[in-house]
Design an enzyme around this catalytic site. Structure first.
Site, PDB file in Angstrom:
ATOM      1  N   HIS A 283     -10.721  -2.735  10.533  1.00 50.22           N
ATOM      2  CA  HIS A 283     -11.616  -3.863  10.256  1.00 50.22           C
ATOM      3  C   HIS A 283     -11.010  -4.794   9.217  1.00 50.22           C
ATOM      4  CE1 HIS A 283     -12.439  -1.013   7.003  1.00 50.22           C
ATOM      5  NE2 HIS A 283     -12.821  -2.068   6.273  1.00 50.22           N
TER       6      HIS A 283
ATOM      7  N   ARG B 196      -4.064  -0.133   4.187  1.00 51.50           N
ATOM      8  CA  ARG B 196      -3.744  -1.411   4.824  1.00 51.50           C
ATOM      9  C   ARG B 196      -2.813  -1.200   6.012  1.00 51.50           C
ATOM     10  NH1 ARG B 196      -2.164  -2.935  -0.467  1.00 51.50           N
ATOM     11  NH2 ARG B 196      -3.947  -3.659  -1.660  1.00 51.50           N
TER      12      ARG B 196
END
Length: 321
Positions: free
Chosen positions: A171, A191
């Site tokens: 997301h 990340r």
């Protein structure tokens, strides 16, 4: 303890942040690109100071540890929830969060399931939400080959939307979105992609966490089915955005207050409250407190019922243990 706990927000500078937290909420924020307001937090990276009552000047996590009766003698050793307001002036990195088991083993903290109430979204705004890989091997191949356009899914959003982001969900908030985030109290983010941008302060790209991302991403992705319900109470409207069994960690509500509205704890022993629009008053145990946009507070287990009056939009949450 028969008073609500009003909390002083903590602000964090982010590469993707802006100045809307000052402009929209009248917060006195530091200089720079401020992306996050940690509004109700017991996390060590940004614990809130209590601003009133017998615990004035103390940190929320200290009171949680030393006065468990205020929180209904909870099972969790750490304050389990974290409420934020996020200002995405630019897009956040595409990321994924671990569940409790992985986070405890590798990060020594809670996992991170979260959800967003969209306070503002520019026209045409969208989230990065979910992915197209059918197997973990396919996920690994697309990540290692940097096939981002092929891998990431998009989800259009508008002001007033609610989005649930379980751990394991790829997301990102994208440019032009402000949200109220309710999440487990965790600061672990893996990340996957950061647009190859350089942090002006360090002159370097931010670290990626590709192995961890492949480890924790849920494959295949299936968007959670939500069962949002609303009821009119006088001139006000109470909406349950999420609760058990859809979420095992928190219940989240939207209270659209128009006049007088009585509330009580529903699925947890204490209640977190954030005023995201309007103003009014809160009356608890015979004492009345002013409320306005940008105020955050915790209603302790020692108060069974309270009254709201005015015209306000409040996002409330409870920990599910």
């Amino acid at each position: 303890m028969t008073e609500p706990l009003f909390l002083k927000p903590v602000f964090h500078e982010k590469i993707w942040g802006g100045r809307r937290l000052a402009e929209d909420f009248n917060y006195d924020i530091p200089d720079g690109t401020i992306g996050e307001c940690w509004a109700i937090s017991g996390h060590p990276h940004g614990p809130n100071v209590i601003e009133n009552g017998e615990f004035k000047g103390q940190l929320l996590p200290d009171v949680y540890a030393q006065h468990p009766e205020v929180f209904g003698n909870p099972k969790s050793k750490v304050f389990p929830l974290l409420t934020k307001i996020l200002d995405a002036e630019a897009s956040l990195s595409v990321q994924v969060h671990p569940d409790n088991a992985y986070a405890e083993e590798h990060e020594h903290e809670l996992g991170k399931t979260e959800c967003w109430y969209v306070i503002h979204a520019d026209e045409g705004a969208y989230l990065t939400y979910g992915h197209t890989a059918k197997t973990r091997e396919e996920l690994k191949e697309m990540i290692n080959n940097h096939e981002w356009q092929k891998l990431f899914d998009k989800k259009p959003v508008k002001t007033g939307d609610f989005v649930y982001v379980p751990s394991g969900t790829i997301h990102a908030l994208n440019k032009g979105i402000v949200v109220l985030e309710t999440q487990q109290s965790s600061d672990t983010t893996y990340r996957i992609y950061d647009y190859d941008r350089v942090d002006k302060k360090t002159g370097k790209k931010r670290d990626l966490h590709l192995k961890q991302s492949i480890d924790v991403t849920t494959v295949p992705f299936k968007e959670p089915e939500l069962h949002i319900t609303s009821e009119k109470i006088g001139n006000s409207e109470v909406t349950t955005l999420i609760t058990q069994p859809d979420s095992q960690f928190f219940s989240v509500y939207k209270w659209d207050v128009n006049g007088k509205l009585t509330r009580k704890h529903e699925h947890g022993p204490y209640t977190l409250m954030s005023v995201i629009d309007g103003e009014g008053t809160l009356t608890a145990d015979g004492k009345t407190y002013p409320l306005k946009k940008g105020v955050h507070l915790l209603m302790p287990a020692t108060i069974d019922e309270w009254q709201l009056d005015g015209k306000m939009l409040i996002i409330a949450s409870e920990s599910v243990e």
